[in-house]
Design a protein around this motif. Structure first.
Motif, short mmCIF file in Angstrom:
data_model
loop_
_atom_site.label_atom_id
_atom_site.label_comp_id
_atom_site.label_asym_id
_atom_site.label_seq_id
_atom_site.Cartn_x
_atom_site.Cartn_y
_atom_site.Cartn_z
N MET A 1 77.96 136.89 90.84
CA MET A 1 77.33 136.69 89.53
C MET A 1 76.36 135.51 89.61
N SER A 2 75.14 135.72 89.12
CA SER A 2 74.13 134.67 89.21
C SER A 2 74.41 133.56 88.20
N ARG A 3 73.96 132.37 88.55
CA ARG A 3 74.14 131.23 87.65
C ARG A 3 73.18 131.35 86.47
N PRO A 4 73.53 130.75 85.32
CA PRO A 4 72.57 130.68 84.23
C PRO A 4 71.37 129.86 84.65
N ALA A 5 70.23 130.10 84.02
CA ALA A 5 69.00 129.44 84.44
C ALA A 5 68.23 128.92 83.25
N VAL A 6 67.45 127.88 83.50
CA VAL A 6 66.54 127.34 82.49
C VAL A 6 65.17 127.21 83.14
N GLU A 7 64.14 127.67 82.43
CA GLU A 7 62.76 127.46 82.87
C GLU A 7 62.34 126.07 82.42
N PHE A 8 61.82 125.29 83.35
CA PHE A 8 61.40 123.92 83.07
C PHE A 8 59.88 123.84 83.17
N TRP A 9 59.22 123.76 82.02
CA TRP A 9 57.77 123.69 81.94
C TRP A 9 57.36 122.23 81.79
N PHE A 10 56.59 121.74 82.76
CA PHE A 10 56.26 120.31 82.77
C PHE A 10 54.81 120.10 83.18
N GLU A 11 54.31 118.91 82.86
CA GLU A 11 52.93 118.52 83.16
C GLU A 11 52.93 117.13 83.76
N PHE A 12 52.18 116.92 84.83
CA PHE A 12 52.23 115.64 85.52
C PHE A 12 51.60 114.50 84.73
N ALA A 13 50.77 114.81 83.73
CA ALA A 13 50.19 113.76 82.89
C ALA A 13 51.09 113.42 81.70
N SER A 14 52.14 114.18 81.51
CA SER A 14 52.98 114.06 80.31
C SER A 14 54.03 112.96 80.47
N THR A 15 54.02 112.03 79.53
CA THR A 15 54.95 110.90 79.58
C THR A 15 56.41 111.36 79.51
N TYR A 16 56.70 112.22 78.57
CA TYR A 16 58.09 112.64 78.41
C TYR A 16 58.53 113.61 79.52
N SER A 17 57.55 114.29 80.14
CA SER A 17 57.88 115.09 81.32
C SER A 17 58.39 114.19 82.45
N TYR A 18 57.86 112.97 82.52
CA TYR A 18 58.34 112.02 83.53
C TYR A 18 59.85 111.86 83.44
N LEU A 19 60.33 111.62 82.23
CA LEU A 19 61.77 111.41 82.05
C LEU A 19 62.57 112.64 82.46
N SER A 20 62.09 113.82 82.06
CA SER A 20 62.84 115.04 82.36
C SER A 20 62.80 115.39 83.84
N VAL A 21 61.63 115.22 84.47
CA VAL A 21 61.52 115.49 85.90
C VAL A 21 62.53 114.64 86.67
N MET A 22 62.70 113.39 86.25
CA MET A 22 63.56 112.48 86.99
C MET A 22 65.05 112.77 86.81
N ARG A 23 65.41 113.48 85.74
CA ARG A 23 66.84 113.66 85.49
C ARG A 23 67.33 115.10 85.45
N ILE A 24 66.42 116.08 85.48
CA ILE A 24 66.86 117.46 85.24
C ILE A 24 67.75 118.00 86.36
N GLU A 25 67.45 117.69 87.60
CA GLU A 25 68.25 118.27 88.68
C GLU A 25 69.71 117.87 88.59
N LYS A 26 69.95 116.59 88.38
CA LYS A 26 71.34 116.11 88.28
C LYS A 26 72.03 116.71 87.05
N ALA A 27 71.33 116.72 85.92
CA ALA A 27 71.93 117.26 84.70
C ALA A 27 72.22 118.75 84.85
N ALA A 28 71.29 119.48 85.45
CA ALA A 28 71.48 120.92 85.62
C ALA A 28 72.61 121.22 86.61
N ALA A 29 72.70 120.43 87.68
CA ALA A 29 73.78 120.64 88.65
C ALA A 29 75.14 120.41 88.00
#
Length: 199
Positions: A1-29
């Protein structure tokens, strides 16, 4: 059975994307959720909304609030932060390279390194030498990766992905999609992961 998934849409100029990029892998794991990385460009999305610049520049009070908010949140997450001397920076090359990384399996560390360069080190991520240095530090053949990123097919793929973002109703970054459900903003990351895990 496949794991649930989330699409992560981000932009390198985006300030709040910075925060999410830095923490999403650990939170998702921790949540047991797969992350599907979706780099895109906010510029065309903003133009479709009638904005020719970041809303944080168009509305100065909102911009002042955002920068202070980012300082607080970065401190809370233990992330380094330095106000970029130029905002927003053009993330086109980084996004093209990230698209290659998403296909080849190294997008996450690349995205973290680019975000760190932009929002913690105040480096010009528009500069090919900066991107090449990041790739080299990752043990990748920078010239080859950048050549693949600049191929017409990859450029077209990023355009299509950006157009898809607008078609899906995205209006900012970071955004998270679970099926047809949209969550917008760094503060909705945990909600998106929870929704992906719902019975």
């Amino acid at each position: 059975m496949s794991r649930p998934a989330v699409e992560f849409w981000f932009e390198f100029a985006s300030t709040y994307s910075y925060l999410s990029v830095m923490r999403i892998e650990k939170a998702a794991a921790t949540a047991g959720v797969e992350v599907q990385w979706r780099p895109f460009l906010l510029g065309p999305v903003f133009l479709a909304l009638g904005w020719n610049d970041s809303p944080f520049n168009i509305y100065p009070p909102k911009g002042r609030y955002m920068w202070r908010d980012l300082e607080r949140l970065a401190a809370k997450e233990g992330l380094p932060f330095r106000h970029p001397s130029r905002f927003p920076r053009n993330g086109l090359l980084a996004a093209r390279v990230a698209l290659v990384g998403a296909q080849e399996g190294w997008v996450a560390p690349f995205a973290r390194a680019v975000m760190t360069a932009n929002f913690a080190e105040d480096r010009e991520i528009t500069d090919e030498t900066v991107i090449a240095g990041i790739l080299g530090d990752m043990g990748l053949a920078a010239a080859g990766v950048i050549a693949r990123a600049q191929e017409d097919a990859n450029k077209r793929a990023l355009r299509v992905q950006t157009e898809l973002a607008a078609e899906l109703g995205l209006f900012g970054a970071p955004s998270f999609r679970v099926g047809d459900e949209l969550f917008w903003g760094n503060d909705r990351l945990d909600d998106a992961l929870a929704w992906a895990c719902r019975p």
